[in-house]
Design a protein around this motif. Structure first.
Motif: not given
Lengths: 305, 455
Positions: B239-251, B444-451
Motif C-alpha cells: 500500500d501507499a505506506d509501504n505495508k504488505l497487504q493481501f487484496s480481497p482477491e488473493v484471500e 519478502i523481507h529478505e527480498a525487499y527489506p523496506s516493505i
C-alpha cells in the motif's frame, strides 16, 4: 667486519613466501575486513534504486537475533539446520572412509584392483554438486522414477512426497554429501595411514595384538594429526554447505525452512535486494561459529598430547 | 622444488593482476563511443541500414526463447547488425537480477555491450517503465498505437504517461479444458455449454466436486487459477505506506486453494513443475488449465506430444471471470546505440499487419493488433487444430475488452511466487497456516527489506 661477512638467507625466505602473503592479503584478508565493515551498514537495492550505505551500528546484528512471531531466532535455527545436516553426512563419511582406508592399506588383506576402487569412490566428487542435486531432485520427485517404482511395487498408492518431509529432505541432503565426499576423505586418510612406519604394525603383530587392538592403539593415535585436519576441513566445508540443499529445494529450504543452511540464508539476502549489510552480518556470524567450532574440535581431538 | 613452487605462486599472482586489469579495458574504450551514439539518435528513425552510424551489435535481454523464435522468423535484421540474445530464466527473480546489473552498468558499458532492448513481464514492468533505464519511444518513431490494445500501452507507460515500449501480444486468458474429460463429467464438450456450467466460482467449485466423483482432478495445480483472482485485484500487494497487504482477491484464492486441497480437487504443485505439466499427457486426469494463447501454444508441450499427448482434445471457454496473464513487453533501453532498429522492431510487431497476421495464423498467438485479431475472430480459417477446430480468437476478442491493468507494483513477481511456494507447504500439511504466512513474510523481507510486514 665480521658482521658483514655473515650472509643472511632470511630475506630469500621472506621473498619466496611473499607471493602467498600478498595473495592472502588481497583475496582473503581485505574481503574479510570489508565484510565486517559492511555488516555495520544499511546497504541494499530496491528495484533499480540503491539504498545506503548508511551507518547503522549493530542494527543488522540486532535484527538477526530478534525472535520472530513464533519466538524462534532464525539465524540460530539455520545454524542448527546446518549442523544437523553436517553431522548426518560427516559422521558416516568419516567412519566409512576410515574403514575403507584401513582395508586398502592393510598388508594382510592386499586388496586387488585398489587403483580402480580408489578412482570409483572418488568419482562422485567430480560431478558438479548442482548437477548431482538436479539428478536427485528428478529421481525423487513425485513423478520421478523412485516414486514410480514404489507405486509399481504396490508399497504406496500415492506418490511419497520426499520434499515435503523434514526427515526425507535432510536424509537426501546428507546422503548426497556423504556420497560426494567419502572418497576424498578415504584418499586423505589412506595417505595418513601409509605415512605410519610399517614396522610398528609388525611389532604390534608380533606382540600378539589383534586387528582391533592395532587400530585403536597404533593406527588411530598416529593418524590423529591427519584425522584432525580432515575433521576440521570437513567442518568448514559443512558450515558453508550451500549448493546441494539450494538446488535440491529450489532455494526454499523446504519444508518450513528446515533445510535452509546459513549460507542459503545469506544468499537469500543477496538475491534480489543485494543486501550487503545483512549478508555481511551473517558472514561474520558464520566466521565466528567456524572459528569456535574448529578450536573446539582441535582441542578435543588433541588434548591427550 | 621450492623454486618451482615460488615461481608458480608468482605466476598465480601475475595472472590475478592481469585478470583484475582485464575489466578496465572495455571501460577505457567507452569515452570514444558517445560520438557514435549521439550521431545515431539524431538521425531520422528510418528502417535501419548498417551504414547510418548505428551499433553493429543489437543486445536483447529475455527470460525464454519465445520471442526469439518470432523475431528470427519474422524480423529482417538490417545488414551488418548482429543480434545478441542474453537469456536468463526468470525463476526467483534471476532474470531481473541479471538485467538490473546490466542496466545499472549501462552507462559504463562499451557501445556493443549496451542493452538495446529488453523484455519484461507484467509482474515487474513498472520497475523499468518508472525508471531512467528505459526511454520514451515516441522520439524514436514508435507513435502509432491506434491498433494496439489500450492496456498494453498503459502497462508500458510511466507514471506521466510516457510510453517506453510495446507488447507484441495481448494476453486475455481463458479456461482451457480437456474435451474428453468434460464430456465424461459434464456430458458435453461444447464451449458454449461448458461455459454456462462454469461461469461463476460457485458453479466452478460444484463442477470440481463432480470431477472428483468421477476420479478426475479439476486443476493440476492449486495455483492454476491464481491469476484469475490476482490480475483482477482491487488492491496492490504493497500500500501507499509501504505495508504488505493481501487484496480481497488473493484471500479468495487462498480460501479456494484450501478447500481444493482438503477435498482433493487439485494436484498440489507449482504450475511449472513436472507434477503439473505431466497432467497434460493423454493419461493425465486433469480437466482444467488456465491461460492465454501463449500458454497453450508455448507451455502445453506435453499435450502436443506426438506419442503421449492428446492433441485436439482441448477447447477453451471464458471461465468464471475474465482476466489477463503475462504478456511480453519490449522495452527500449536508455543508451541504446541502435535507435532506428529498435523502433523498427517495435513497429513491426504491433503495426505490420502482415507479421501480426502470421503470428495469429501460424504461431497461435493473439497479436497486439486489434484489426488483425478482429478479422481472425470471424474467419474459420483460424480454427485451431489443437483446440479441436475451435477458433480461440472469437473468445479472446471478447475477453480482451475486459482486461484491466491496475494495482501493480514492482514487487509483484516475488510476492506471487513466494506466496504460492509457502502457502503450498500449508496445503500439503507440512506446516500450519500461520507458519506458512510467517515464512512468506520472511521471504519478502529478505527480498525487499523496506516493505513493512504485518505482525
Amino acid at each position: 667486519m665480521k658482521k658483514k661477512k655473515s650472509i643472511s638467507y632470511a630475506k630469500w625466505g621472506y621473498l619466496f613466501i611473499l607471493p602467498f602473503f600478498l595473495a592472502y592479503f588481497v583475496f582473503t584478508f581485505v574481503p574479510q575486513a570489508l565484510t565486517i565493515y559492511n555488516s555495520f551498514f544499511e546497504n541494499y537495492r530496491e528495484g533499480l534504486t540503491q539504498v545506503g550505505p548508511n551507518f547503522v551500528g549493530l542494527r543488522n546484528y540486532i535484527q538477526l537475533f530478534t525472535p520472530d512471531a513464533n519466538g524462534s531466532i532464525d539465524v540460530l535455527k539455520y545454524a542448527g539446520n546446518t549442523m544437523i545436516l553436517w553431522v548426518l553426512g560427516a559422521v558416516p563419511q568419516i567412519v566409512i572412509a576410515l574403514l575403507l582406508a584401513i582395508f586398502f592399506t592393510s598388508y594382510r588383506l592386499r586388496i586387488r584392483g585398489q587403483q580402480f576402487f580408489k578412482t570409483v569412490i572418488y568419482m562422485p566428487n567430480l560431478i558438479m554438486a548442482s548437477a548431482f542435486s538436479m539428478l536427485f531432485f528428478t529421481l525423487f520427485s513425485n513423478v520421478g522414477p523412485i516414486n514410480q517404482i514404489i507405486q509399481a511395487m504396490g508399497w504406496s498408492d500415492v506418490p511419497i512426497d520426499f520434499f515435503a518431509k523434514t526427515v526425507t529432505v535432510r536424509a537426501l541432503i546428507s546422503l548426497m554429501n556423504f556420497l560426494m565426499w567419502f572418497g576424498n576423505t578415504t584418499i586423505l586418510l589412506m595417505a595418513g595411514i601409509m605415512g605410519i612406519d610399517q614396522s610398528l604394525f609388525e611389532a604390534a603383530n608380533l606382540d600378539g595384538a589383534n586387528a582391533i587392538q592395532t587400530f585403536f592403539k597404533v593406527t588411530l593415535p598416529l593418524l590423529m594429526p591427519i584425522l584432525v585436519y580432515t575433521v576440521i576441513t570437513a567442518l568448514i566445508g559443512g558450515l558453508q554447505m550451500f549448493d546441494v540443499p539450494q538446488v535440491l529445494t529450489g532455494g526454499a529450504g523446504t519444508p518450513n525452512r528446515t533445510s535452509t543452511t546459513l549460507v542459503m540464508f545469506l544468499n537469500n539476502y543477496l538475491g534480489s535486494s543485494k543486501n550487503y549489510g545483512m549478508a555481511g552480518a551473517i558472514s561474520v556470524i558464520i566466521f565466528i561459529i567456524t572459528g569456535v567450532l574448529s578450536m573446539f574440535v582441535y582441542r578435543s581431538l588433541t588434548k591427550k598430547d | 622444488m621450492k623454486k618451482c613452487v615460488s615461481a608458480f605462486l608468482a605466476l598465480v599472482m601475475v595472472f590475478a593482476l592481469v585478470a583484475c586489469g582485464g575489466g578496465s579495458t572495455p571501460a577505457a574504450e567507452t569515452p570514444a563511443q558517445p560520438s557514435t551514439t549521439s550521431g545515431s539518435s539524431a538521425a531520422p528513425a528510418a528502417p535501419a541500414a548498417a551504414d547510418n552510424g548505428e551499433g553493429k551489435v543489437f543486445n536483447i535481454y529475455a527470460w525464454n526463447e519465445e520471442f526469439k523464435g518470432f523475431f528470427e522468423k519474422y524480423y529482417t535484421v538490417p545488414e551488418g547488425v548482429t543480434v545478441n540474445w542474453i537469456i536468463v530464466p526468470s525463476k526467483d527473480g534471476a532474470y531481473q537480477n541479471a538485467l538490473d546489473e546490466a542496466l545499472i552498468n549501462q552507462a559504463d558499458a562499451a557501445a556493443d555491450d549496451k542493452v538495446d532492448m529488453f523484455l519484461a513481464e507484467a509482474d515487474y514492468i513498472l520497475k523499468y517503465t518508472n525508471s531512467e533505464a528505459t526511454q520514451d519511444v515516441a522520439p524514436l518513431g514508435v507513435t502509432d498505437f491506434s491498433n494496439a490494445y489500450p492496456y498494453t500501452v498503459q502497462a508500458a507507460s510511466d507514471a506521466n504517461g510516457v510510453v517506453k515500449g510495446v507488447s507484441f501480444q495481448c494476453c486475455p486468458a481463458a479456461l482451457i479444458y480437456r474435451r474428453s474429460i468434460a464430456k465424461d463429467v459434464l456430458g458435453t464438450d461444447d464451449p458454449v455449454e461448458v461455459q454456462a456450467l462454469l461461469n461463476s466460482w460457485d458453479k466452478y467449485e460444484a463442477v470440481a466436486a463432480q470431477a472428483k466423483a468421477k476420479g478426475y482432478y479439476m486443476t493440476a495445480s492449486e495455483a492454476a487459477d491464481y491469476r484469475v483472482f490476482t490480475n483482477n485485484a482491487t488492491a496492490s500487494w504493497v500500500d501507499a505506506d509501504n505495508k504488505l497487504q493481501f487484496s480481497p482477491e488473493v484471500e479468495m484464492w487462498m480460501k479456494q486453494a484450501e478447500s481444493f486441497a482438503q477435498n482433493g480437487y487439485t494436484v498440489l504443485s507449482d504450475i511449472w513443475a513436472d507434477d503439473c505439466t505431466n497432467q497434460m499427457f493423454k493419461d493425465g486426469k486433469t480437466m482444467c488449465f488456465f491461460g492465454p494463447a501463449w500458454y497453450f501454444n508455448f507451455s502445453m508441450g506435453n499435450a502436443q506430444d506426438a506419442e503421449k499427448g492428446c492433441f485436439g482434445d482441448w477447447a477453451i471457454c471464458e471461465g468464471p471471470a475474465p482476466y489477463f496473464w503475462g504478456g511480453t513487453w519490449l522495452l527500449a533501453a536508455t543508451g541504446s546505440d541502435n535507435s532506428s532498429m529498435l523502433a523498427d522492431v517495435m513497429n513491426t510487431f504491433i503495426n505490420n499487419e502482415d507479421v501480426c497476421t502470421k503470428l495469429v495464423k501460424d504461431e497461435a498467438q493473439f497479436s497486439n493488433n486489434q484489426k488483425v485479431n478482429n478479422a481472425a475472430a470471424s474467419d474459420d480459417a483460424y480454427a485451431s487444430e489443437f483446440l479441436g477446430g475451435q477458433n480461440p480468437n472469437t473468445i479472446f476478442v471478447e475477453l480482451a475488452k475486459n482486461i484491466k491493468f491496475e494495482n501493480q507494483t514492482i514487487y509483484d513477481q516475488l510476492c506471487n511466487e513466494k506466496l504460492q511456494e509457502n502457502y503450498r507447504e500449508y496445503l500439503k500439511g507440512s506446516v500450519d497456516k500461520d507458519t506458512a504466512l510467517q515464512n512468506f513474510y520472511k521471504a519478502i523481507h529478505e527480498a525487499y527489506p523496506s516493505i513493512i510486514l504485518p505482525q
